[in-house]
Design an enzyme around this catalytic site. Structure first.
Site, PDB file in Angstrom:
ATOM      1  N   ASP A  69       0.432  -7.286 -10.390  1.00  9.29           N
ATOM      2  CA  ASP A  69      -0.581  -6.969 -11.399  1.00  9.29           C
ATOM      3  C   ASP A  69      -1.070  -5.532 -11.209  1.00  9.29           C
ATOM      4  OD1 ASP A  69      -2.500  -7.418 -13.463  1.00  9.29           O
ATOM      5  OD2 ASP A  69      -4.019  -7.594 -11.897  1.00  9.29           O
ATOM      6  N   ASP A  91       0.204  -1.784 -13.431  1.00 13.49           N
ATOM      7  CA  ASP A  91      -0.750  -0.918 -14.161  1.00 13.49           C
ATOM      8  C   ASP A  91      -0.586   0.514 -13.673  1.00 13.49           C
ATOM      9  OD1 ASP A  91      -1.901  -2.925 -15.699  1.00 13.49           O
ATOM     10  OD2 ASP A  91      -3.952  -2.262 -15.290  1.00 13.49           O
ATOM     11  N   ASP A  95       0.843  -1.214   0.000  1.00 19.20           N
ATOM     12  CA  ASP A  95       0.000   0.000   0.000  1.00 19.20           C
ATOM     13  C   ASP A  95       0.872   1.256   0.000  1.00 19.20           C
ATOM     14  OD1 ASP A  95       0.811  -0.734   2.548  1.00 19.20           O
ATOM     15  OD2 ASP A  95      -1.079  -0.226   3.542  1.00 19.20           O
TER      16      ASP A  95
HETATM   17  C1  IPM Z   1      -1.893  -8.795 -16.967  1.00 18.61           C
HETATM   18  C2  IPM Z   1      -3.386  -8.973 -17.118  1.00 18.61           C
HETATM   19  C3  IPM Z   1      -3.740 -10.411 -16.763  1.00 18.61           C
HETATM   20  C4  IPM Z   1      -3.405 -10.629 -15.298  1.00 18.61           C
HETATM   21  C5  IPM Z   1      -5.191 -10.799 -17.053  1.00 18.61           C
HETATM   22  C6  IPM Z   1      -5.601 -10.481 -18.463  1.00 18.61           C
HETATM   23  C7  IPM Z   1      -5.453 -12.256 -16.734  1.00 18.61           C
HETATM   24  O1  IPM Z   1      -4.081  -8.062 -16.367  1.00 18.61           O
HETATM   25  O2  IPM Z   1      -1.136  -9.447 -17.715  1.00 18.61           O
HETATM   26  O3  IPM Z   1      -1.471  -8.008 -16.130  1.00 18.61           O
HETATM   27  O4  IPM Z   1      -4.226 -10.366 -14.403  1.00 18.61           O
HETATM   28  O5  IPM Z   1      -2.309 -11.098 -15.028  1.00 18.61           O
HETATM   29 MN    MN Z   2      -2.810  -6.664 -15.286  1.00 23.07          MN
END
Ligand code: IPM
Ligand code: MN
Length: 356
Positions: free
Chosen positions: A246, A250, A222
């Site tokens: 993940d 992002d 966090d």
């Molecule tokens: C990623 C994507 C995947 C994940 C999905 C599409 C399953 O978000 O490659 O980060 O969650 O790993």
């Molecule tokens: Mn992802």
């Protein structure tokens, strides 16, 4: 001269368009350096479900196993997104592929192109000099632990399970990367709450003595989510579990100004896979407007990591840098009326390589 066999999995949405550009660039590199590339096309994702009923068909797996490396576009189709009852989904293809190929370490860099620094939603003084890499565990944790429902579907659970062996193998990738970079490694976990995170911390602490040249820190996920936006340039290599990775990757991708710029590598037990970090962007499919740079830079990572061809990799990166510097940009980065198309950018970079 090398003979290279590359599995190419364009997937869904903009996948085929962006992959075509990376293929052009690799072919230019092969021409320039006298390598021979054999491209083996295979299906994955929604297109594979349509053709075979399986998002990662056995035939595709065979092609991947027999290749020197895998170049992958994207997968996903909106027709599955609003249908929680769908029995097969494109994303299952990706998880199956990761597990069956043993793609245990997902390397996701975040950096800024100096000429694009003002495209970032974050203030330039905060992000200047950002150059970090996430090493995300990709075949374990809550993604693959025991899951299920009980009490007639009114209760559901997913289990986060990690073994010391999985953590060591992942952390090794991180330590070795750090050794060739700025010699800093941050273990990102929730050791204040989770038992599995405490195992991560203990395991990495035990490894520290083998990497005395690396400065190791431990931070909660966090807090990292916050610092990534406040001062991303304080990080070098970050190692973390599947789900934290993940989410945080992002978040980190926003720093560069466009998801269409950032590449990734998934290191496998035998064969490794290279793909852009963005998804299938279905709204742009077939329009020749998507940014191919993330995929082209993924090909650069492939030359370096899988083929050990550093000069080739550097040349791709150099041509991409020139392209960005000269404002040969797609519409995620400039107004649509001045944007270059996907194929024009791919051709510009592959032609530039030939004249370098
Ligand atoms: C990623 C994507 C995947 C994940 C999905 C599409 C399953 O978000 O490659 O980060 O969650 O790993
Ligand atoms: Mn992802």
């Amino acid at each position: 001269m090398k003979n290279l066999s590359i599995a190419v999995l364009p997937g869904d949405g903009i996948g085929p368009e962006i992959i075509n550009q990376a293929v052009k660039v690799c072919d230019s590199i092969a021409k320039k350096f006298g390598h021979k590339i054999k491209w083996n096309h295979a299906l994955v994702g929604a297109v594979a479900i349509d053709a075979t009923g399986n998002p990662y068909p056995e035939e595709t797996h065979k092609i991947c196993v027999n290749a020197d490396a895998i170049l992958f576009g994207a997968l996903g189709d909106p027709k599955y997104d609003n249908n929680p009852m769908a029995k097969v989904r494109p994303e299952q293809g990706l998880l199956k592929m990761r597990k069956k190929l043993g793609l245990y370490a997902n390397i996701r860099p975040t950096f800024v192109f100096p000429s694009l620094i003002d495209k970032s939603p974050i203030k330039r003084e905060r992000i200047i000099g950002t150059d970090l890499v996430f090493v995300r565990e990709l075949t374990g944790g809550i993604y693959f632990g025991e899951k299920g429902t009980k009490e007639n579907g009114k209760v559901a659970y997913d289990t986060c399970l990690y073994s010391e062996k999985e953590i060591i193998r992942l952390a090794k990738v991180g330590f070795e990367l750090a050794r060739n970079r700025n010699k800093k490694l941050c273990c990102v976990d929730k050791a204040n709450v989770l038992e599995s995170s405490r195992l991560w911390r203990k395991t990495i602490q035990d490894m520290e003595s083998n990497y005395k040249d690396i400065e190791v820190s431990y931070e909660f996920a966090d807090a990292v989510a916050m610092r990534l936006i406040q001062s991303p340039n304080m990080y070098d290599v970050l190692v973390t579990a599947n789900l934290f990775g993940d989410i945080l990757t992002d978040e980190a991708s926003v720093i560069s100004g466009s998801m269409g710029l950032m590449p990734s590598a998934s290191i496998g037990l035998e064969t490794s896979l290279y793909e852009p970090i963005h998804g299938s962007y279905p709204q742009a499919a077939g329009k020749n407007i998507a940014n191919p740079i993330a995929t082209i830079l993924s090909a650069a990572m492939m030359f370096e990591q899988s083929f050990k061809l550093d000069e080739e990799s550097k040349m791709i990166k150099k041509a991409v840098n020139l392209c960005v510097k000269e404002s040969i940009l797609s519409e995620d980065l400039v107004k649509p009326n001045v944007a270059y198309s996907t194929s024009k950018i791919g051709s510009w970079i592959s032609d530039r390589i030939l004249s370098l």
